[in-house]
Motif scaffolding. Sequence first.
Motif, PDB file in Angstrom:
ATOM      1  N   ASN A  20       0.727  -1.110   0.043  1.00  0.00           N
ATOM      2  CA  ASN A  20       0.073  -0.112   0.186  1.00  0.00           C
ATOM      3  C   ASN A  20       0.868   1.326   0.018  1.00  0.00           C
ATOM      4  OD1 ASN A  20      -2.071  -1.959   0.505  1.00  0.00           O
ATOM      5  ND2 ASN A  20      -2.498  -1.294   2.412  1.00  0.00           N
ATOM      6  N   PHE A  21       0.571   2.478  -0.853  1.00  0.00           N
ATOM      7  CA  PHE A  21       0.950   3.748  -0.439  1.00  0.00           C
ATOM      8  C   PHE A  21       0.039   4.523   0.086  1.00  0.00           C
ATOM      9  CE2 PHE A  21       3.595   2.131  -4.081  1.00  0.00           C
ATOM     10  CZ  PHE A  21       4.887   2.047  -3.451  1.00  0.00           C
ATOM     11  N   GLY A  22       0.214   4.752   1.535  1.00  0.00           N
ATOM     12  CA  GLY A  22      -0.973   5.508   1.846  1.00  0.00           C
ATOM     13  C   GLY A  22      -2.491   4.592   2.178  1.00  0.00           C
ATOM     14  N   GLN A  44      -2.683  -1.995 -17.010  1.00  0.00           N
ATOM     15  CA  GLN A  44      -2.923  -0.819 -17.213  1.00  0.00           C
ATOM     16  C   GLN A  44      -1.865   0.110 -16.880  1.00  0.00           C
ATOM     17  OE1 GLN A  44      -6.649  -0.920 -15.021  1.00  0.00           O
ATOM     18  NE2 GLN A  44      -7.235   0.832 -16.182  1.00  0.00           N
ATOM     19  N   SER A  45      -1.730   1.300 -17.194  1.00  0.00           N
ATOM     20  CA  SER A  45      -0.702   2.423 -16.639  1.00  0.00           C
ATOM     21  C   SER A  45      -1.184   2.518 -15.102  1.00  0.00           C
ATOM     22  CB  SER A  45      -1.038   3.675 -17.523  1.00  0.00           C
ATOM     23  OG  SER A  45       0.285   4.430 -17.265  1.00  0.00           O
ATOM     24  N   GLY A  46      -0.447   2.712 -14.388  1.00  0.00           N
ATOM     25  CA  GLY A  46      -0.774   2.945 -12.863  1.00  0.00           C
ATOM     26  C   GLY A  46      -1.182   1.703 -12.171  1.00  0.00           C
ATOM     27  N   GLY A  47      -1.229   0.709 -12.888  1.00  0.00           N
ATOM     28  CA  GLY A  47      -1.535  -0.693 -12.359  1.00  0.00           C
ATOM     29  C   GLY A  47      -0.458  -1.243 -11.418  1.00  0.00           C
ATOM     30  N   GLY A  48       0.633  -0.896 -11.257  1.00  0.00           N
ATOM     31  CA  GLY A  48       1.468  -1.416 -10.351  1.00  0.00           C
ATOM     32  C   GLY A  48       2.457  -2.376 -11.016  1.00  0.00           C
ATOM     33  N   LYS A  49       2.791  -2.125 -12.170  1.00  0.00           N
ATOM     34  CA  LYS A  49       3.799  -3.061 -12.806  1.00  0.00           C
ATOM     35  C   LYS A  49       5.158  -2.724 -12.410  1.00  0.00           C
ATOM     36  CE  LYS A  49       2.410  -1.798 -17.117  1.00  0.00           C
ATOM     37  NZ  LYS A  49       1.665  -1.006 -16.743  1.00  0.00           N
ATOM     38  N   SER A  50       5.584  -1.191 -12.450  1.00  0.00           N
ATOM     39  CA  SER A  50       6.746  -1.056 -12.092  1.00  0.00           C
ATOM     40  C   SER A  50       7.090  -1.339 -10.664  1.00  0.00           C
ATOM     41  CB  SER A  50       7.101   0.413 -12.439  1.00  0.00           C
ATOM     42  OG  SER A  50       6.916   0.844 -13.817  1.00  0.00           O
ATOM     43  N   VAL A  51       5.924  -1.124  -9.685  1.00  0.00           N
ATOM     44  CA  VAL A  51       6.098  -1.381  -8.348  1.00  0.00           C
ATOM     45  C   VAL A  51       6.601  -2.829  -8.067  1.00  0.00           C
ATOM     46  CG1 VAL A  51       4.657  -1.525  -6.088  1.00  0.00           C
ATOM     47  CG2 VAL A  51       4.761   0.392  -7.704  1.00  0.00           C
ATOM     48  N   LEU A  52       5.708  -3.702  -8.886  1.00  0.00           N
ATOM     49  CA  LEU A  52       5.862  -5.156  -8.666  1.00  0.00           C
ATOM     50  C   LEU A  52       7.378  -5.396  -9.061  1.00  0.00           C
ATOM     51  CD1 LEU A  52       5.203  -8.052  -8.314  1.00  0.00           C
ATOM     52  CD2 LEU A  52       4.508  -8.260 -10.656  1.00  0.00           C
ATOM     53  N   SER A  63       5.306  -4.639 -19.515  1.00  0.00           N
ATOM     54  CA  SER A  63       4.973  -3.631 -20.672  1.00  0.00           C
ATOM     55  C   SER A  63       3.212  -3.570 -20.990  1.00  0.00           C
ATOM     56  CB  SER A  63       5.487  -4.464 -21.891  1.00  0.00           C
ATOM     57  OG  SER A  63       5.054  -3.861 -22.961  1.00  0.00           O
ATOM     58  N   HIS A  64       3.199  -2.456 -21.575  1.00  0.00           N
ATOM     59  CA  HIS A  64       1.930  -2.471 -21.959  1.00  0.00           C
ATOM     60  C   HIS A  64       1.782  -2.682 -23.457  1.00  0.00           C
ATOM     61  CE1 HIS A  64       2.049   1.945 -20.503  1.00  0.00           C
ATOM     62  NE2 HIS A  64       2.760   1.695 -21.256  1.00  0.00           N
ATOM     63  N   ASP A  65       2.536  -3.114 -24.044  1.00  0.00           N
ATOM     64  CA  ASP A  65       2.845  -3.440 -25.554  1.00  0.00           C
ATOM     65  C   ASP A  65       1.976  -4.694 -25.668  1.00  0.00           C
ATOM     66  OD1 ASP A  65       3.376  -3.885 -28.087  1.00  0.00           O
ATOM     67  OD2 ASP A  65       5.277  -3.171 -28.120  1.00  0.00           O
ATOM     68  N   ASP A  71      12.081  -2.802 -17.944  1.00  0.00           N
ATOM     69  CA  ASP A  71      10.647  -2.133 -17.662  1.00  0.00           C
ATOM     70  C   ASP A  71      10.320  -1.259 -18.824  1.00  0.00           C
ATOM     71  OD1 ASP A  71       8.730  -0.869 -16.364  1.00  0.00           O
ATOM     72  OD2 ASP A  71       9.806   0.149 -14.871  1.00  0.00           O
ATOM     73  N   GLU A  72       9.251  -1.728 -19.531  1.00  0.00           N
ATOM     74  CA  GLU A  72       8.769  -1.144 -20.600  1.00  0.00           C
ATOM     75  C   GLU A  72       9.766  -0.996 -21.690  1.00  0.00           C
ATOM     76  OE1 GLU A  72       5.408   0.298 -20.300  1.00  0.00           O
ATOM     77  OE2 GLU A  72       5.005   0.336 -18.399  1.00  0.00           O
ATOM     78  N   PRO A  73      10.148  -1.760 -22.197  1.00  0.00           N
ATOM     79  CA  PRO A  73      11.533  -1.865 -23.242  1.00  0.00           C
ATOM     80  C   PRO A  73      11.092  -1.039 -24.276  1.00  0.00           C
ATOM     81  CG  PRO A  73      10.656  -4.022 -23.262  1.00  0.00           C
ATOM     82  CD  PRO A  73       9.991  -3.456 -22.089  1.00  0.00           C
TER      83      PRO A  73
HETATM   84  N1  LIG Z   1       7.250   5.541  -4.106  1.00  0.00           N
HETATM   85  C1  LIG Z   1       5.648   5.696  -4.584  1.00  0.00           C
HETATM   86  N2  LIG Z   1       4.947   6.355  -3.411  1.00  0.00           N
HETATM   87  C2  LIG Z   1       3.645   6.518  -3.645  1.00  0.00           C
HETATM   88  N3  LIG Z   1       3.129   5.809  -4.647  1.00  0.00           N
HETATM   89  C3  LIG Z   1       3.667   5.442  -5.444  1.00  0.00           C
HETATM   90  C4  LIG Z   1       5.138   4.931  -5.498  1.00  0.00           C
HETATM   91  N4  LIG Z   1       5.465   4.308  -6.556  1.00  0.00           N
HETATM   92  C5  LIG Z   1       4.327   3.951  -7.140  1.00  0.00           C
HETATM   93  N5  LIG Z   1       3.116   4.744  -6.702  1.00  0.00           N
HETATM   94  C6  LIG Z   1       1.881   4.525  -6.949  1.00  0.00           C
HETATM   95  O1  LIG Z   1       1.738   3.099  -7.440  1.00  0.00           O
HETATM   96  C7  LIG Z   1       0.896   3.119  -8.445  1.00  0.00           C
HETATM   97  C8  LIG Z   1       1.458   2.138  -9.404  1.00  0.00           C
HETATM   98  O2  LIG Z   1       2.564   2.734 -10.011  1.00  0.00           O
HETATM   99  P1  LIG Z   1       3.528   1.973 -11.169  1.00  0.00           P
HETATM  100  O3  LIG Z   1       4.464   2.817 -11.644  1.00  0.00           O
HETATM  101  O4  LIG Z   1       3.798   0.525 -10.516  1.00  0.00           O
HETATM  102  O5  LIG Z   1       2.440   1.757 -12.363  1.00  0.00           O
HETATM  103  P2  LIG Z   1       2.823   0.827 -13.774  1.00  0.00           P
HETATM  104  O6  LIG Z   1       1.721  -0.257 -13.917  1.00  0.00           O
HETATM  105  O7  LIG Z   1       4.144   0.663 -13.909  1.00  0.00           O
HETATM  106  O8  LIG Z   1       2.140   2.078 -14.971  1.00  0.00           O
HETATM  107  P3  LIG Z   1       3.005   2.611 -16.165  1.00  0.00           P
HETATM  108  O9  LIG Z   1       2.696   1.349 -17.156  1.00  0.00           O
HETATM  109  O10 LIG Z   1       2.574   3.872 -16.635  1.00  0.00           O
HETATM  110  O11 LIG Z   1       4.446   2.510 -16.067  1.00  0.00           O
HETATM  111  C9  LIG Z   1       0.667   4.611  -9.004  1.00  0.00           C
HETATM  112  O12 LIG Z   1      -0.529   4.865  -8.665  1.00  0.00           O
HETATM  113  C10 LIG Z   1       1.873   5.045  -8.406  1.00  0.00           C
HETATM  114  O13 LIG Z   1       1.275   6.608  -8.096  1.00  0.00           O
END
Ligand SMILES: Nc1ncnc2c1ncn2[C@@H]1O[C@H](COP(=O)(O)OP(=O)(O)OP(=O)(O)O)[C@@H](O)[C@H]1O
Lengths: 253, 262
Positions: free
Chosen positions: A14-16, A39-47, A199-201, A166-168
């Motif tokens: 969780n973020f907040g 999706q964009s913002g779906g948490g792929k980069s976070v994962l 990716s979202h490709d 990450d999103e090559p």
């Molecule tokens: N360090 C952080 N602190 C707070 N919120 C974060 C942090 N990192 C990511 N988030 C939130 O987590 C959510 C997922 O972000 P993430 O970057 O994983 O998306 P994504 O799937 O990689 O999107 P994209 O395809 O656009 O790269 C977003 O809503 C982002 O605002």
Amino acid sequence: MTAPAIKVRNLHKNFGSAKVLDGIDVDLRPSEINFIIGQSGGGKSVLLKHLVGLMRPDSGEIWYGDREMAKSGEKQWAAVRRKLALLFQDGALFDSMTVGENVGFPLWIHRKAGRAEIEKKALARLDELDLKQAFNLRTSDLSAGERKRVALARALILEPETLFFDEPTTGLDPLLSEQVDELIKLTLEHAKATLVVVSHDIPAALTLADNISMIYGGRVLLSGSPAEFRRSRDPVVRQFLTGEAEGPMGFLD
Amino acid sequence: MPSEPSGLLALIAKIGAATLETLYHLGNYSILVFKAILGAFVPPWRLRGVFRQMEVVGADSIFVVILTGFFTGAVFTLQVIYGFRMFSAESLVGPTVALGMCRELGPVLTALMVTGRVGSSMAAELGAMRVTEQIDALTVMAADPVKYLISPRIIAGLIMLPLLTAVSDFTGILGGYIIAVAKGVDPGQFIARIQDNVVLSDIFNGLIKSGAFGVILSSVGCYMGFYTKGGAEGVGRSTTKAVVISYVSILVSDFIMTAIMF
Ligand SMILES: Nc1ncnc2c1ncn2[C@@H]1O[C@H](COP(=O)(O)OP(=O)(O)OP(=O)(O)O)[C@@H](O)[C@H]1O
Ligand SMILES: [Mg+2]
């Protein structure tokens, strides 16, 4: 079927109040191309950041073979990281160094070779990616596509067992995207590494992947081969594959 | 929804939050500095990185250090001559200027100048590396970014500040000498009285202080840069913060060290 190279179980972050990862389960298969889409913002980069230990989960498990890493310290992570490489979306090249120094850096920092040998190896890597002429350039003089290729050369130089992208292809023109896709295939052939591509490709995922995991709402909605994705009747999956604006997911980017 | 506290309660809440935040940063900062110093002692050593940083610190600041040292010594002498003439104590101008430069003005002004040039650029450099994920890239390569980026910068600060301060002390006394002689003070007496009244520990303690300032300005610059958030704008904020916090820390720690030493 062989055991997965990396196993993620019930991962939460969780973020907040935002539940970005809400119980992710993924198996990443060795020596295959594993795509993670969503999706964009779906948490792929976070994962992805969890998979390399740059972020720590609130709960859940990350298994590298029989090692559980989610609760491990920096020391254990450092050992795991010696066998992986991550290609950052924007390359994350060191701009205080030349292209050649960037590519040779992993060898240098881990003292794998002397100066002359490092230069030779870096040059060879760059040559494979058709970038020999850039060896002495500053990274700021490179185009976006060249940066990606230099970053790939740097990622490959230690011959990692696992390579994360990450999103090559995001932000590249179609021709370059195709080249990068080609590179991903080549990498697998040369290095026999486990590849994890975020990716979202969708077209790239459907043509390149051995298996795909789709993240939706903080969970893995569907995991399977490209064929299984094409056959899926799930309305969210269908909408994502066809890229229509109307549907259960709401607007796509 | 809980109602917002008002009046005195809100003020107390604000002070409490600010205190907690400050304590958090102090703790975090201490850990980072500890790790950086530890990193400097644990092999593999990377002397080349230290030399590079020493070169950067020295080359970036030597000119402004010479200038500030010279003019500080000169203007200080002007004021001292004016005052001392009233008591016919002109013979004491030399040692007064020398003591002022070595104990206080040299170390402090050098540290402030180097903060402006080098501390700020350390914050900007590491900040840019943070927001473009270069620091994450180091981590993923299993290269300890604290050891690789911060340790050499702190060591460079520790070694270079005393050297620069010695230069500043010297040019300051030189500036004072030129002004004093121009104003009719006996040159031989100027030097002789310095030799009589300034002991090695005056110079030494000043240099020790400057070493501490070097650690402060480099570590604060690195801390601010290392934990930069929020893109290019964040880099700008980190840089400003690094300078302001270093200035205040240098002046406060100068007071404390001076009270203990002299
Ligand atoms: N360090 C952080 N602190 C707070 N919120 C974060 C942090 N990192 C990511 N988030 C939130 O987590 C959510 C997922 O972000 P993430 O970057 O994983 O998306 P994504 O799937 O990689 O999107 P994209 O395809 O656009 O790269 C977003 O809503 C982002 O605002
Ligand atoms: Mg992303």
